[in-house]
Write a protein that holds these residues in place. Structure first.
Motif, PDB file in Angstrom:
ATOM      1  N   SER A   1       7.262  24.049 -40.304  1.00 36.54           N
ATOM      2  CA  SER A   1       8.462  24.837 -40.010  1.00 36.54           C
ATOM      3  C   SER A   1       8.391  25.603 -38.684  1.00 36.54           C
ATOM      4  O   SER A   1       9.375  26.225 -38.284  1.00 36.54           O
ATOM      5  CB  SER A   1       8.713  25.846 -41.141  1.00 36.54           C
ATOM      6  OG  SER A   1       7.623  26.753 -41.246  1.00 36.54           O
ATOM      7  N   VAL A   2       7.250  25.544 -37.996  1.00 30.68           N
ATOM      8  CA  VAL A   2       7.056  26.329 -36.780  1.00 30.68           C
ATOM      9  C   VAL A   2       6.878  25.390 -35.588  1.00 30.68           C
ATOM     10  O   VAL A   2       6.123  24.417 -35.656  1.00 30.68           O
ATOM     11  CB  VAL A   2       5.825  27.253 -36.916  1.00 30.68           C
ATOM     12  CG1 VAL A   2       5.531  27.961 -35.604  1.00 30.68           C
ATOM     13  CG2 VAL A   2       6.041  28.261 -38.042  1.00 30.68           C
TER      14      VAL A   2
ATOM     15  N   ARG B   1      14.162  32.679 -28.097  1.00 22.52           N
ATOM     16  CA  ARG B   1      13.419  31.986 -29.160  1.00 22.52           C
ATOM     17  C   ARG B   1      13.380  32.883 -30.386  1.00 22.52           C
ATOM     18  O   ARG B   1      13.354  34.114 -30.266  1.00 22.52           O
ATOM     19  CB  ARG B   1      11.979  31.699 -28.738  1.00 22.52           C
ATOM     20  CG  ARG B   1      11.742  30.356 -28.046  1.00 22.52           C
ATOM     21  CD  ARG B   1      12.347  30.267 -26.711  1.00 22.52           C
ATOM     22  NE  ARG B   1      11.917  29.053 -25.982  1.00 22.52           N
ATOM     23  CZ  ARG B   1      12.367  28.725 -24.793  1.00 22.52           C
ATOM     24  NH1 ARG B   1      13.270  29.490 -24.176  1.00 22.52           N
ATOM     25  NH2 ARG B   1      11.935  27.620 -24.191  1.00 22.52           N
ATOM     26  N   ASN B   2      13.362  32.277 -31.563  1.00 25.57           N
ATOM     27  CA  ASN B   2      13.089  33.028 -32.773  1.00 25.57           C
ATOM     28  C   ASN B   2      11.578  33.224 -32.865  1.00 25.57           C
ATOM     29  O   ASN B   2      10.810  32.357 -32.448  1.00 25.57           O
ATOM     30  CB  ASN B   2      13.598  32.276 -33.995  1.00 25.57           C
ATOM     31  CG  ASN B   2      15.100  32.097 -33.975  1.00 25.57           C
ATOM     32  OD1 ASN B   2      15.846  33.048 -33.824  1.00 25.57           O
ATOM     33  ND2 ASN B   2      15.552  30.858 -34.104  1.00 25.57           N
ATOM     34  N   CYS B   3      11.158  34.342 -33.401  1.00 20.44           N
ATOM     35  CA  CYS B   3       9.722  34.621 -33.422  1.00 20.44           C
ATOM     36  C   CYS B   3       9.338  35.447 -34.640  1.00 20.44           C
ATOM     37  O   CYS B   3      10.047  36.384 -35.020  1.00 20.44           O
ATOM     38  CB  CYS B   3       9.302  35.354 -32.149  1.00 20.44           C
ATOM     39  SG  CYS B   3       7.511  35.553 -31.963  1.00 20.44           S
ATOM     40  N   ILE B   4       8.212  35.088 -35.242  1.00 20.73           N
ATOM     41  CA  ILE B   4       7.614  35.847 -36.340  1.00 20.73           C
ATOM     42  C   ILE B   4       6.242  36.322 -35.886  1.00 20.73           C
ATOM     43  O   ILE B   4       5.439  35.533 -35.361  1.00 20.73           O
ATOM     44  CB  ILE B   4       7.457  35.002 -37.618  1.00 20.73           C
ATOM     45  CG1 ILE B   4       8.809  34.466 -38.086  1.00 20.73           C
ATOM     46  CG2 ILE B   4       6.796  35.822 -38.722  1.00 20.73           C
ATOM     47  CD1 ILE B   4       8.706  33.520 -39.264  1.00 20.73           C
TER      48      ILE B   4
ATOM     49  N   LEU C   1       7.868  28.825 -22.532  1.00 22.13           N
ATOM     50  CA  LEU C   1       8.761  27.931 -21.791  1.00 22.13           C
ATOM     51  C   LEU C   1       8.282  26.487 -21.843  1.00 22.13           C
ATOM     52  O   LEU C   1       9.085  25.554 -21.962  1.00 22.13           O
ATOM     53  CB  LEU C   1       8.869  28.384 -20.334  1.00 22.13           C
ATOM     54  CG  LEU C   1       9.665  29.660 -20.065  1.00 22.13           C
ATOM     55  CD1 LEU C   1       9.560  30.043 -18.592  1.00 22.13           C
ATOM     56  CD2 LEU C   1      11.125  29.497 -20.460  1.00 22.13           C
ATOM     57  N   ALA C   2       6.971  26.282 -21.759  1.00 19.65           N
ATOM     58  CA  ALA C   2       6.429  24.925 -21.716  1.00 19.65           C
ATOM     59  C   ALA C   2       6.522  24.223 -23.058  1.00 19.65           C
ATOM     60  O   ALA C   2       6.819  23.027 -23.121  1.00 19.65           O
ATOM     61  CB  ALA C   2       4.973  24.952 -21.253  1.00 19.65           C
ATOM     62  N   SER C   3       6.282  24.949 -24.140  1.00 23.67           N
ATOM     63  CA  SER C   3       6.041  24.286 -25.428  1.00 23.67           C
ATOM     64  C   SER C   3       7.058  24.611 -26.506  1.00 23.67           C
ATOM     65  O   SER C   3       6.806  24.373 -27.693  1.00 23.67           O
ATOM     66  CB  SER C   3       4.634  24.638 -25.917  1.00 23.67           C
ATOM     67  OG  SER C   3       3.665  24.173 -24.993  1.00 23.67           O
ATOM     68  N   SER C   4       8.209  25.135 -26.133  1.00 26.36           N
ATOM     69  CA  SER C   4       9.295  25.340 -27.097  1.00 26.36           C
ATOM     70  C   SER C   4      10.619  25.303 -26.371  1.00 26.36           C
ATOM     71  O   SER C   4      10.687  25.399 -25.138  1.00 26.36           O
ATOM     72  CB  SER C   4       9.135  26.682 -27.828  1.00 26.36           C
ATOM     73  OG  SER C   4       9.383  27.770 -26.949  1.00 26.36           O
ATOM     74  N   ASN C   5      11.689  25.181 -27.140  1.00 25.65           N
ATOM     75  CA  ASN C   5      13.051  25.197 -26.606  1.00 25.65           C
ATOM     76  C   ASN C   5      13.808  26.392 -27.173  1.00 25.65           C
ATOM     77  O   ASN C   5      13.384  26.994 -28.172  1.00 25.65           O
ATOM     78  CB  ASN C   5      13.769  23.892 -26.960  1.00 25.65           C
ATOM     79  CG  ASN C   5      13.063  22.675 -26.389  1.00 25.65           C
ATOM     80  OD1 ASN C   5      12.815  22.594 -25.191  1.00 25.65           O
ATOM     81  ND2 ASN C   5      12.706  21.733 -27.248  1.00 25.65           N
ATOM     82  N   GLU C   6      14.919  26.712 -26.566  1.00 24.04           N
ATOM     83  CA  GLU C   6      15.711  27.848 -27.042  1.00 24.04           C
ATOM     84  C   GLU C   6      16.076  27.675 -28.508  1.00 24.04           C
ATOM     85  O   GLU C   6      16.347  26.569 -28.966  1.00 24.04           O
ATOM     86  CB  GLU C   6      16.970  28.010 -26.193  1.00 24.04           C
ATOM     87  CG  GLU C   6      16.688  28.524 -24.792  1.00 24.04           C
ATOM     88  CD  GLU C   6      17.948  28.988 -24.093  1.00 24.04           C
ATOM     89  OE1 GLU C   6      19.033  28.955 -24.706  1.00 24.04           O
ATOM     90  OE2 GLU C   6      17.851  29.385 -22.912  1.00 24.04           O
ATOM     91  N   THR C   7      16.062  28.786 -29.240  1.00 21.46           N
ATOM     92  CA  THR C   7      16.387  28.925 -30.671  1.00 21.46           C
ATOM     93  C   THR C   7      15.305  28.354 -31.589  1.00 21.46           C
ATOM     94  O   THR C   7      15.432  28.446 -32.817  1.00 21.46           O
ATOM     95  CB  THR C   7      17.750  28.312 -31.049  1.00 21.46           C
ATOM     96  OG1 THR C   7      17.672  26.877 -31.018  1.00 21.46           O
ATOM     97  CG2 THR C   7      18.851  28.788 -30.113  1.00 21.46           C
ATOM     98  N   GLU C   8      14.245  27.762 -31.044  1.00 20.53           N
ATOM     99  CA  GLU C   8      13.164  27.266 -31.905  1.00 20.53           C
ATOM    100  C   GLU C   8      12.290  28.416 -32.379  1.00 20.53           C
ATOM    101  O   GLU C   8      12.426  29.559 -31.937  1.00 20.53           O
ATOM    102  CB  GLU C   8      12.346  26.204 -31.162  1.00 20.53           C
ATOM    103  CG  GLU C   8      13.121  24.909 -30.960  1.00 20.53           C
ATOM    104  CD  GLU C   8      12.284  23.790 -30.366  1.00 20.53           C
ATOM    105  OE1 GLU C   8      12.717  22.619 -30.477  1.00 20.53           O
ATOM    106  OE2 GLU C   8      11.209  24.069 -29.787  1.00 20.53           O
ATOM    107  N   MET C   9      11.364  28.095 -33.306  1.00 17.93           N
ATOM    108  CA  MET C   9      10.558  29.118 -33.957  1.00 17.93           C
ATOM    109  C   MET C   9       9.160  29.209 -33.373  1.00 17.93           C
ATOM    110  O   MET C   9       8.441  28.213 -33.289  1.00 17.93           O
ATOM    111  CB  MET C   9      10.456  28.833 -35.465  1.00 17.93           C
ATOM    112  CG  MET C   9       9.601  29.832 -36.231  1.00 17.93           C
ATOM    113  SD  MET C   9      10.221  31.545 -36.107  1.00 17.93           S
ATOM    114  CE  MET C   9      11.736  31.411 -37.078  1.00 17.93           C
ATOM    115  N   VAL C  10       8.786  30.422 -32.973  1.00 19.81           N
ATOM    116  CA  VAL C  10       7.454  30.716 -32.454  1.00 19.81           C
ATOM    117  C   VAL C  10       6.777  31.672 -33.425  1.00 19.81           C
ATOM    118  O   VAL C  10       7.397  32.597 -33.940  1.00 19.81           O
ATOM    119  CB  VAL C  10       7.533  31.349 -31.051  1.00 19.81           C
ATOM    120  CG1 VAL C  10       6.135  31.666 -30.511  1.00 19.81           C
ATOM    121  CG2 VAL C  10       8.292  30.435 -30.088  1.00 19.81           C
TER     122      VAL C  10
END
Length: 309
Positions: free
Chosen positions: A22-23, A215-218, A187-196
């Protein structure tokens, strides 16, 4: 609107609340087991206990990571080879890069060489992973027509200064990382609105970066005082990230062609300084020093040509 979430508690227990696959991205800066004081806990375990702890949280990280996901793990020299072994052999992840974070100031030693770097392991869950090279390129030192105007790969040696105690963004945390460092990974390893996910969020740097990069982040954190500190940090107005790779500010040499130079200079700030307002003035000054006379002559020439019609 992106969602920034902080959970307080033991990292293994908090991982159990995250669903499988999920991440999109994990950025982990775990304790290095060097005896640092983190307020309500001491970073000092027995050798085998620390390896067991590392194996447990890395197994959980692997479980929650999506198939196209990436994990970055900070680690000191004593244990980094053991973490590499867990990620590579035990979890079967795909080694991508061994990044060296070079900083100009650090611990002073009178016997032996003073350390001036930390290591960051980058692994992918599968060979099909997200990597946005255009988002993290650095300006060329010399412009050539065969080069990509957008810039070059930043390489695996990253130079970012520590967040010094005189920096207005400095938090009351012993191992705060610079925002520019986390910005490159996000920036390198995720896209906008994805989960970090940051399982050791500490001073909240990853959360602050994700907040600004959509980005969404927990974040997981054991110390409730650090959580309150992070919430306060997230509520402050944003004026730019607290650190930058100095190469982002440089103006390529040999931008002699008028059309190429105009196109490049019009795009540089958007490409390289979008979240670094403090560097824009320095960049503009460098342009003036390097190309000011030439730009002025070309402007006069253009104005003269227009007046002839």
């Amino acid at each position: 609107m992106n969602k920034i979430q902080i959970e307080q508690g033991d990292v293994i227990e908090l991982f159990s609340e995250i669903k499988n696959n999920s991440v999109d991205l994990i950025i982990a800066d775990p304790p290095y087991n060097l005896g640092k004081n983190y307020g309500n806990n001491q970073d000092l375990k027995g050798f085998e206990d620390y390896l067991s702890f590392s194996s447990k949280w890395l197994n959980e990280a692997y479980r929650v990571l999506k198939p196209n996901g990436t994990i970055y793990v900070f680690m000191g020299v004593r244990f980094i080879s053991y973490l590499f072994d867990i990620l590579d052999k035990k979890l079967g992840m795909f080694f991508n890069s061994w990044i060296c974070w070079h900083y100009t100031q650090g611990m002073g030693k009178k016997i032996g060489f003073s350390p001036r770097h930390d290591d960051i392991l980058m692994f992918n869950k599968t060979q099909n992973f997200t990597f946005n090279l255009d988002n993290v390129r650095v300006p060329q030192k010399y412009y050539r027509a065969r080069n990509n105007m957008r810039g070059a790969n930043p390489g695996d040696v990253w130079k970012f200064s520590h967040v010094h105690y005189c920096n207005p963004n400095r938090q009351e945390h012993p191992t705060q990382k610079p925002e520019g460092l986390m910005e490159r990974m996000v920036l390198a390893s995720s896209n906008e609105t994805e989960m970090v996910l940051d399982p050791f969020c500490g001073s909240g740097t990853t959360l602050r970066v994700c907040q600004q990069l959509n980005r969404n982040c927990i974040g997981f954190e054991l110390n409730p005082d650090y959580i309150q500190m992070t919430k306060k940090r997230l509520s402050k107005p944003f004026t730019g990230f607290d650190s930058i790779d100095e190469r982002m500010e440089r103006v390529p040499l040999d931008l002699s062609d008028y059309n190429i130079r105009e196109e490049y200079l019009a795009s540089h700030i958007k490409w390289f300084l979008q979240h670094h307002n403090g560097s824009v003035e320095k960049f503009n000054k460098s342009v003036e020093e390097m190309y000011g006379d030439r730009i002025l002559k070309e402007q006069k020439k253009t104005a003269k040509q227009i007046s002839l019609f």
